[in-house]
Design a protein around this motif. Structure first.
Motif, PDB file in Angstrom:
ATOM      1  N   LEU A   3      82.642  35.217  80.717  1.00 59.13           N
ATOM      2  CA  LEU A   3      82.236  35.945  82.085  1.00 59.13           C
ATOM      3  C   LEU A   3      80.988  35.464  82.566  1.00 59.13           C
ATOM      4  N   ALA A   4      80.396  34.610  81.839  1.00 57.57           N
ATOM      5  CA  ALA A   4      79.326  33.856  82.665  1.00 57.57           C
ATOM      6  C   ALA A   4      79.847  32.575  83.320  1.00 57.57           C
ATOM      7  N   ALA A   5      81.020  31.971  82.768  1.00 59.38           N
ATOM      8  CA  ALA A   5      81.499  31.028  83.391  1.00 59.38           C
ATOM      9  C   ALA A   5      82.113  31.394  84.670  1.00 59.38           C
ATOM     10  N   ASP A   6      83.061  32.203  84.677  1.00 59.37           N
ATOM     11  CA  ASP A   6      83.475  32.893  86.010  1.00 59.37           C
ATOM     12  C   ASP A   6      83.784  31.960  87.118  1.00 59.37           C
ATOM     13  N   ARG A   7      84.812  31.065  86.674  1.00 61.43           N
ATOM     14  CA  ARG A   7      85.299  30.130  87.649  1.00 61.43           C
ATOM     15  C   ARG A   7      84.426  28.948  88.353  1.00 61.43           C
ATOM     16  N   ARG A   8      83.418  29.125  87.345  1.00 58.87           N
ATOM     17  CA  ARG A   8      82.276  28.120  88.002  1.00 58.87           C
ATOM     18  C   ARG A   8      82.625  26.677  87.031  1.00 58.87           C
ATOM     19  N   LEU A   9      83.202  27.062  85.835  1.00 59.90           N
ATOM     20  CA  LEU A   9      83.139  26.134  84.897  1.00 59.90           C
ATOM     21  C   LEU A   9      84.628  25.755  84.337  1.00 59.90           C
ATOM     22  N   ARG A  10      85.180  24.437  84.507  1.00 60.50           N
ATOM     23  CA  ARG A  10      86.596  24.061  84.284  1.00 60.50           C
ATOM     24  C   ARG A  10      86.589  23.556  82.681  1.00 60.50           C
ATOM     25  N   LEU A  11      87.364  24.362  82.140  1.00 57.55           N
ATOM     26  CA  LEU A  11      87.486  23.858  80.742  1.00 57.55           C
ATOM     27  C   LEU A  11      88.899  22.944  80.562  1.00 57.55           C
ATOM     28  N   ARG A  12      89.031  22.001  79.943  1.00 63.52           N
ATOM     29  CA  ARG A  12      90.081  21.361  79.562  1.00 63.52           C
ATOM     30  C   ARG A  12      91.066  22.070  78.601  1.00 63.52           C
ATOM     31  N   ARG A  13      90.425  22.812  77.644  1.00 60.39           N
ATOM     32  CA  ARG A  13      91.142  23.346  76.571  1.00 60.39           C
ATOM     33  C   ARG A  13      90.303  24.538  75.945  1.00 60.39           C
TER      34      ARG A  13
END
Length: 351
Positions: free
Chosen positions: A174-184
């Motif tokens: 919820l905090a990341a909300d499309r701001r942070l890209r995760l590889r996995r």
């Protein structure tokens, strides 16, 4: 808030003059060396030892390593048979939820020293107060830290499957909300899980959301496989258990720290070390505040559970050794937390 009438003040004076003890239930292991609850007990016990003005305080501890099957019955029996006026506990989100169900029926004030799970307060039970910042605020601190760091475009998330870790993972997304890209994003079950997740993956940063034991195991394996990784953890990285188990691998780990630095905190650290022979972690600091707040509320309100609840709310804001404690409308501390780094084996503020 209900005003204390003359009859109550007279009753309290008579109660104090007889030296009658204040019985406060503690739901957690009364063992300083317990791997998950030892720091909490140390903080609570020190607060009881130091706050000696007025009637004597007696902490009555109850615990079971399987709280849902053994602990619930023991706690209910303690509350109803020992005339306890309030409760401190539990030691994590799961045990705190369990205790909450009992105090809601018993109409007993509960001060939660250790849980960051905001759903503890979402049940709208007016008897519970939580001194820790919640996962929503802590995960915002963590996400902001990752976004400001070197691995924000190539991060791996490893999380455990226990109750608290699942709640933390949800708040992280919820905090990341499309701001942070995760590889996995993978679930942790063993060191082999970490090795399989990071193999052939071009990740510059890894985020570990788990309790202290699993976090330490994951961090040790990550350091063994790729020593130069930037590693972020949840608040468990500031715990005594994590620091002991992770050892040198903990150096450089970044995490959302619930504590606020202050002279009050430094003075507490000196007293804590003199009593227990080691520095306090964030759990010990919050547990001390939970107990100190409750003891003060009991002494202001007398042995009346409803008055104690009202006194707890009225004591906010409170300047504690963990930082400022100010309740929101549901009884959760509104403090945000900050980013810290493990340096020379201890958490230090990170800029």
């Amino acid at each position: 808030m209900r005003a204390a009438g003359g009859w109550l003040l007279a009753a309290l004076a008579a109660w104090a003059s007889t030296g009658a003890e204040i019985r406060i239930a503690y739901f957690g292991p009364a063992e300083p060396e317990h791997p998950l609850g030892g720091s909490v007990w140390q903080g609570v016990a020190l607060a009881a030892e130091e706050n000696v003005a007025g009637p004597p305080v007696r902490l009555i501890a109850i615990w079971d390593e399987n709280p849902w099957t053994g602990g619930a019955g023991k706690l209910a029996k303690l509350i109803y048979q020992e005339r306890t006026v309030a409760l401190i506990g539990g030691i994590d989100g799961t045990s705190t939820h369990l205790a909450e169900q009992i105090v809601a029926k018993a109409l007993l004030p509960q001060v939660d020293p250790a849980s960051t799970d905001r759903t503890v307060n979402a049940a709208f039970v007016p008897w519970i107060f939580s001194v820790m910042p919640d996962d929503r605020n802590l995960m915002r601190v963590l996400v902001d830290g990752v976004l400001a760091g070197p691995g924000r475009q190539s991060a791996l998330l490893i999380s455990s499957t226990d109750h608290d870790s699942r709640i933390m993972r949800r708040e992280f997304f919820l905090a990341a909300d499309r701001r942070l890209r995760l590889r996995r994003a993978v679930e942790f079950s063993s060191a082999a899980t970490v090795a399989a997740a990071i193999r052939d993956l071009e990740a510059e940063a890894v985020i570990v959301l788990a309790g202290p034991v699993d976090s330490a195991a994951a961090v040790r394996e990550l350091r063994r496989l790729r020593g130069g990784l930037t590693i972020y953890c949840g608040p468990a990285a500031g715990s005594r258990t994590f620091l002991e188990l992770a050892g040198e691998a903990a150096e450089g780990v970044l995490f959302p720290d619930p504590l606020e630095p202050s002279e009050r905190a430094q003075d507490f650290a000196r007293r804590f070390a003199a009593r227990w022979g080691e520095p306090p972690d964030y759990l010990a600091s919050h547990a001390y505040d939970a107990a100190a707040l409750l003891i003060e509320a009991v002494r202001r309100a007398g042995p009346d559970r409803e008055a104690i609840r009202d006194a707890l709310r009225a004591l906010s804001p409170w300047s504690g050794v963990s930082g400022r404690i100010e309740w929101d409308k549901l009884g959760r501390n509104t403090r945000k937390g900050r980013l810290s780094m493990i340096q020379n084996g201890r958490p230090q503020p990170y800029n």
